[in-house]
Design a protein around this motif. Structure first.
Motif, PDB file in Angstrom:
ATOM      1  N   ASP A   1      34.878  50.278  37.637  1.00 56.32           N
ATOM      2  CA  ASP A   1      33.843  50.498  38.821  1.00 56.32           C
ATOM      3  C   ASP A   1      33.835  49.434  40.056  1.00 56.32           C
ATOM      4  OD1 ASP A   1      34.159  53.247  37.477  1.00 56.32           O
ATOM      5  OD2 ASP A   1      32.039  53.581  37.690  1.00 56.32           O
ATOM      6  N   VAL A   2      33.546  48.590  39.877  1.00 55.35           N
ATOM      7  CA  VAL A   2      33.401  47.848  40.750  1.00 55.35           C
ATOM      8  C   VAL A   2      34.364  47.286  41.680  1.00 55.35           C
ATOM      9  CG1 VAL A   2      32.060  45.248  41.176  1.00 55.35           C
ATOM     10  CG2 VAL A   2      31.399  46.356  39.483  1.00 55.35           C
ATOM     11  N   PRO A   3      35.697  46.986  41.382  1.00 57.70           N
ATOM     12  CA  PRO A   3      36.667  46.938  42.503  1.00 57.70           C
ATOM     13  C   PRO A   3      36.704  47.884  43.163  1.00 57.70           C
ATOM     14  CG  PRO A   3      37.431  45.609  40.187  1.00 57.70           C
ATOM     15  CD  PRO A   3      35.632  46.575  40.115  1.00 57.70           C
ATOM     16  N   LYS A   4      36.663  48.684  43.017  1.00 51.77           N
ATOM     17  CA  LYS A   4      37.216  49.820  44.099  1.00 51.77           C
ATOM     18  C   LYS A   4      35.433  50.452  44.650  1.00 51.77           C
ATOM     19  CE  LYS A   4      37.682  52.666  40.001  1.00 51.77           C
ATOM     20  NZ  LYS A   4      38.878  53.604  39.508  1.00 51.77           N
ATOM     21  N   ASP A   5      34.603  49.827  45.044  1.00 52.67           N
ATOM     22  CA  ASP A   5      33.608  50.394  45.996  1.00 52.67           C
ATOM     23  C   ASP A   5      33.115  49.431  46.686  1.00 52.67           C
ATOM     24  OD1 ASP A   5      31.245  50.541  46.777  1.00 52.67           O
ATOM     25  OD2 ASP A   5      30.217  50.644  44.557  1.00 52.67           O
TER      26      ASP A   5
ATOM     27  N   THR B   1      31.937  49.935  48.699  1.00 55.96           N
ATOM     28  CA  THR B   1      29.653  49.422  50.084  1.00 55.96           C
ATOM     29  C   THR B   1      29.385  48.264  49.223  1.00 55.96           C
ATOM     30  OG1 THR B   1      29.019  50.241  47.740  1.00 55.96           O
ATOM     31  CG2 THR B   1      29.546  52.006  49.726  1.00 55.96           C
ATOM     32  N   LEU B   2      29.761  47.489  48.231  1.00 55.86           N
ATOM     33  CA  LEU B   2      30.151  46.232  47.454  1.00 55.86           C
ATOM     34  C   LEU B   2      30.330  44.997  48.547  1.00 55.86           C
ATOM     35  CD1 LEU B   2      30.644  46.815  44.083  1.00 55.86           C
ATOM     36  CD2 LEU B   2      28.258  47.393  45.200  1.00 55.86           C
ATOM     37  N   ILE B   3      29.669  43.961  48.372  1.00 55.86           N
ATOM     38  CA  ILE B   3      29.713  42.639  48.402  1.00 55.86           C
ATOM     39  C   ILE B   3      31.275  42.438  48.083  1.00 55.86           C
ATOM     40  CG2 ILE B   3      28.922  39.960  47.969  1.00 55.86           C
ATOM     41  CD1 ILE B   3      26.069  41.073  47.580  1.00 55.86           C
ATOM     42  N   PRO B   4      31.793  41.928  48.863  1.00 58.31           N
ATOM     43  CA  PRO B   4      33.581  41.867  49.298  1.00 58.31           C
ATOM     44  C   PRO B   4      33.926  40.293  48.070  1.00 58.31           C
ATOM     45  CG  PRO B   4      33.373  41.949  51.202  1.00 58.31           C
ATOM     46  CD  PRO B   4      31.635  41.914  50.680  1.00 58.31           C
ATOM     47  N   GLU B   5      33.107  39.703  48.430  1.00 52.78           N
ATOM     48  CA  GLU B   5      33.154  38.823  46.547  1.00 52.78           C
ATOM     49  C   GLU B   5      33.438  38.574  45.591  1.00 52.78           C
ATOM     50  OE1 GLU B   5      32.912  36.748  51.320  1.00 52.78           O
ATOM     51  OE2 GLU B   5      31.364  38.263  50.066  1.00 52.78           O
ATOM     52  N   VAL B   6      32.104  40.106  45.357  1.00 57.71           N
ATOM     53  CA  VAL B   6      31.184  40.110  43.736  1.00 57.71           C
ATOM     54  C   VAL B   6      33.051  41.338  43.384  1.00 57.71           C
ATOM     55  CG1 VAL B   6      30.272  41.533  42.347  1.00 57.71           C
ATOM     56  CG2 VAL B   6      29.536  40.376  44.108  1.00 57.71           C
ATOM     57  N   ARG B   7      32.963  42.284  44.902  1.00 54.22           N
ATOM     58  CA  ARG B   7      34.164  43.174  44.004  1.00 54.22           C
ATOM     59  C   ARG B   7      35.842  42.064  43.493  1.00 54.22           C
ATOM     60  NH1 ARG B   7      35.738  46.589  48.813  1.00 54.22           N
ATOM     61  NH2 ARG B   7      36.969  47.451  47.793  1.00 54.22           N
ATOM     62  N   GLU B   8      36.224  41.424  43.748  1.00 55.14           N
ATOM     63  CA  GLU B   8      36.671  40.381  43.893  1.00 55.14           C
ATOM     64  C   GLU B   8      37.088  39.262  42.502  1.00 55.14           C
ATOM     65  OE1 GLU B   8      37.900  38.601  49.151  1.00 55.14           O
ATOM     66  OE2 GLU B   8      37.403  37.489  47.191  1.00 55.14           O
ATOM     67  N   ILE B   9      35.754  38.845  42.521  1.00 48.74           N
ATOM     68  CA  ILE B   9      35.914  38.161  41.179  1.00 48.74           C
ATOM     69  C   ILE B   9      35.768  39.476  40.257  1.00 48.74           C
ATOM     70  CG2 ILE B   9      34.525  35.926  42.234  1.00 48.74           C
ATOM     71  CD1 ILE B   9      31.874  37.092  40.417  1.00 48.74           C
ATOM     72  N   VAL B  10      34.684  40.059  39.762  1.00 46.16           N
ATOM     73  CA  VAL B  10      35.539  41.516  38.925  1.00 46.16           C
ATOM     74  C   VAL B  10      36.700  41.978  38.987  1.00 46.16           C
ATOM     75  CG1 VAL B  10      34.170  44.243  37.776  1.00 46.16           C
ATOM     76  CG2 VAL B  10      32.518  42.598  39.048  1.00 46.16           C
ATOM     77  N   GLN B  11      37.310  42.014  40.029  1.00 46.53           N
ATOM     78  CA  GLN B  11      38.587  41.984  39.883  1.00 46.53           C
ATOM     79  C   GLN B  11      39.473  41.523  38.986  1.00 46.53           C
ATOM     80  OE1 GLN B  11      40.765  44.838  40.477  1.00 46.53           O
ATOM     81  NE2 GLN B  11      42.213  44.284  39.845  1.00 46.53           N
ATOM     82  N   ASP B  12      39.160  39.629  39.421  1.00 41.80           N
ATOM     83  CA  ASP B  12      40.299  39.299  38.538  1.00 41.80           C
ATOM     84  C   ASP B  12      39.834  39.290  37.171  1.00 41.80           C
ATOM     85  OD1 ASP B  12      40.325  37.911  41.385  1.00 41.80           O
ATOM     86  OD2 ASP B  12      39.185  36.231  41.415  1.00 41.80           O
ATOM     87  N   HIS B  13      38.651  39.148  36.998  1.00 38.41           N
ATOM     88  CA  HIS B  13      37.890  39.502  35.875  1.00 38.41           C
ATOM     89  C   HIS B  13      38.874  40.339  35.224  1.00 38.41           C
ATOM     90  CE1 HIS B  13      34.460  38.799  32.878  1.00 38.41           C
ATOM     91  NE2 HIS B  13      35.724  39.430  32.270  1.00 38.41           N
TER      92      HIS B  13
ATOM     93  N   THR C   1      37.510  44.869  22.895  1.00 35.38           N
ATOM     94  CA  THR C   1      38.836  46.360  23.402  1.00 35.38           C
ATOM     95  C   THR C   1      38.028  47.351  23.965  1.00 35.38           C
ATOM     96  OG1 THR C   1      38.216  46.879  21.330  1.00 35.38           O
ATOM     97  CG2 THR C   1      40.395  45.375  21.482  1.00 35.38           C
ATOM     98  N   LEU C   2      36.184  46.695  23.787  1.00 33.98           N
ATOM     99  CA  LEU C   2      36.261  47.842  24.680  1.00 33.98           C
ATOM    100  C   LEU C   2      35.837  48.095  26.022  1.00 33.98           C
ATOM    101  CD1 LEU C   2      32.328  46.668  23.397  1.00 33.98           C
ATOM    102  CD2 LEU C   2      33.572  49.007  22.891  1.00 33.98           C
ATOM    103  N   VAL C   3      35.816  48.918  26.846  1.00 31.62           N
ATOM    104  CA  VAL C   3      36.477  49.307  28.173  1.00 31.62           C
ATOM    105  C   VAL C   3      35.020  49.791  28.981  1.00 31.62           C
ATOM    106  CG1 VAL C   3      37.449  50.802  30.867  1.00 31.62           C
ATOM    107  CG2 VAL C   3      39.026  49.921  27.900  1.00 31.62           C
ATOM    108  N   THR C   4      34.053  48.820  29.940  1.00 34.92           N
ATOM    109  CA  THR C   4      33.114  49.760  30.564  1.00 34.92           C
ATOM    110  C   THR C   4      33.089  49.529  31.983  1.00 34.92           C
ATOM    111  OG1 THR C   4      32.527  46.819  31.204  1.00 34.92           O
ATOM    112  CG2 THR C   4      31.783  47.623  28.761  1.00 34.92           C
ATOM    113  N   GLY C   5      31.890  50.640  32.411  1.00 39.12           N
ATOM    114  CA  GLY C   5      32.510  51.052  33.714  1.00 39.12           C
ATOM    115  C   GLY C   5      32.187  49.915  34.816  1.00 39.12           C
ATOM    116  N   ILE C   6      31.796  48.701  34.369  1.00 38.25           N
ATOM    117  CA  ILE C   6      31.754  47.912  35.332  1.00 38.25           C
ATOM    118  C   ILE C   6      32.911  47.397  36.235  1.00 38.25           C
ATOM    119  CG2 ILE C   6      30.773  45.552  35.756  1.00 38.25           C
ATOM    120  CD1 ILE C   6      28.735  46.067  34.306  1.00 38.25           C
ATOM    121  N   LEU C   7      33.995  46.278  34.805  1.00 40.78           N
ATOM    122  CA  LEU C   7      35.923  46.415  35.297  1.00 40.78           C
ATOM    123  C   LEU C   7      35.740  47.308  35.912  1.00 40.78           C
ATOM    124  CD1 LEU C   7      36.354  44.501  32.364  1.00 40.78           C
ATOM    125  CD2 LEU C   7      34.950  43.605  34.453  1.00 40.78           C
TER     126      LEU C   7
END
Length: 312
Positions: free
Chosen positions: A178-182, A184-196, A170-176
């Protein structure tokens, strides 16, 4: 009418990442030097003067922080979340759960196994493409700290494990967030974090409802006992892992005194508590909605931890 836990999974077969998303593969020939590994504002030690003056070290630490987070995810999902969902899904949680609530837990079990799989898959792909080897990761230190909560009540081990997963899911961390919206990050990293993140939204709804079910089964004395554990569970769930950072610095020959300085400056108690407070707003709100913080002693315990609602 379906329970709140079940409503969260009405379209699981269409929406769950394990059902609808492809394996995320780094694109052939993609130049990783064009991208960042991880948002630097989410890495406490990246603003340290020693790191800022050395771009090569900064790039290395950025990669190691991503590897650390992916390895933590892989271990946590199967070692903590699935430890609890296995109890619920097999009817061994110690509380009565309808079959559809048990099935929802099994669906989470499948989700979390998939999150672990693609997290480790991405670490290996990135190591091979970047030429940066992930520093060995040890989850035991974190797990031992988490399992230490409630150790004075060995007869309530299952209950502690259920509370661990309710708290973290039930926590909400910045990673889930912020990462998908950035971009500048490696696209596939953004994709797996968005999936998560999509799956975790469903899990959040399930465990918020499950906690209400769990709380309703506890006796007055059990509620008092649990209330004393909750602030510590939040703190231990979100306490930054400084050992992997130290190990990453050590791996490139950073002197021990300098490692202590970087860690001490970057993870000050005030900054750590502030980050935990921000990430735990929804969890504390859930506990408050159940009247848990109405008790003066419990409220004081949350306040001492910097987690009382008025401080959020």
């Amino acid at each position: 009418m379906p329970s709140d836990e079940v409503l969260a999974f009405q379209r699981w077969y269409e929406k769950a990442g394990v059902r609808r998303t492809p394996r995320r593969l780094l694109r052939p020939g993609e130049d990783l030097d064009r991208y960042s590994f991880f948002p630097r504002h989410l890495i406490p030690h990246m603003e340290h003067p020693r790191v800022l003056k050395d771009p090569e070290l900064a790039r290395y630490l950025e990669a190691q922080y991503l590897f650390q987070w992916l390895n933590f995810t892989a271990h946590f999902e199967v070692g903590v979340v699935n430890r609890a969902t296995h109890l619920i899904s097999t009817g061994r949680a110690g509380i009565e759960c309808p079959p559809d609530v048990q099935q929802g837990a099994f669906q989470i079990y499948v989700d979390e196994g998939y999150h672990s799989l693609y997290s480790l898959d991405m670490v290996r792909q990135l190591e091979a493409r970047s030429g940066i080897d992930a520093v060995p990761y040890d989850f035991d230190e974190y797990l031992d700290g988490l399992d230490a909560v409630g150790h004075d009540y060995p007869g309530h081990g299952r209950l502690v494990q259920l509370l661990q997963v309710v708290t973290f899911e039930t926590l909400v961390t910045g990673i889930l967030l912020d990462v998908p919206k950035d971009p500048t990050l490696i696209p596939e990293v953004r994709e797996i974090v968005q999936d998560h993140a999509v799956d975790e939204g469903t899990h959040h709804a399930y465990f918020s409802a499950f906690f209400k079910r769990l709380w309703g089964t506890l006796s007055v004395s059990e509620r008092q006992m649990v209330a004393r554990w909750l602030p510590d569970l939040i703190l231990r769930s979100l306490k930054p892992a400084t050992t992997p950072t130290a190990n990453a610095l050590r791996a490139v020959g950073t002197p021990e005194a300098e490692i202590r300085e970087i860690i001490g400056d970057s993870f000050s108690p005030a900054a750590v508590v502030g980050g935990i407070r921000r990430s735990s707003v929804n969890t504390v709100r859930l506990f408050a909605s159940m009247g848990i913080l109405d008790d003066a002693q419990t409220h004081d315990a949350f306040a001492r931890a910097g987690l009382a609602p008025e401080e959020q």
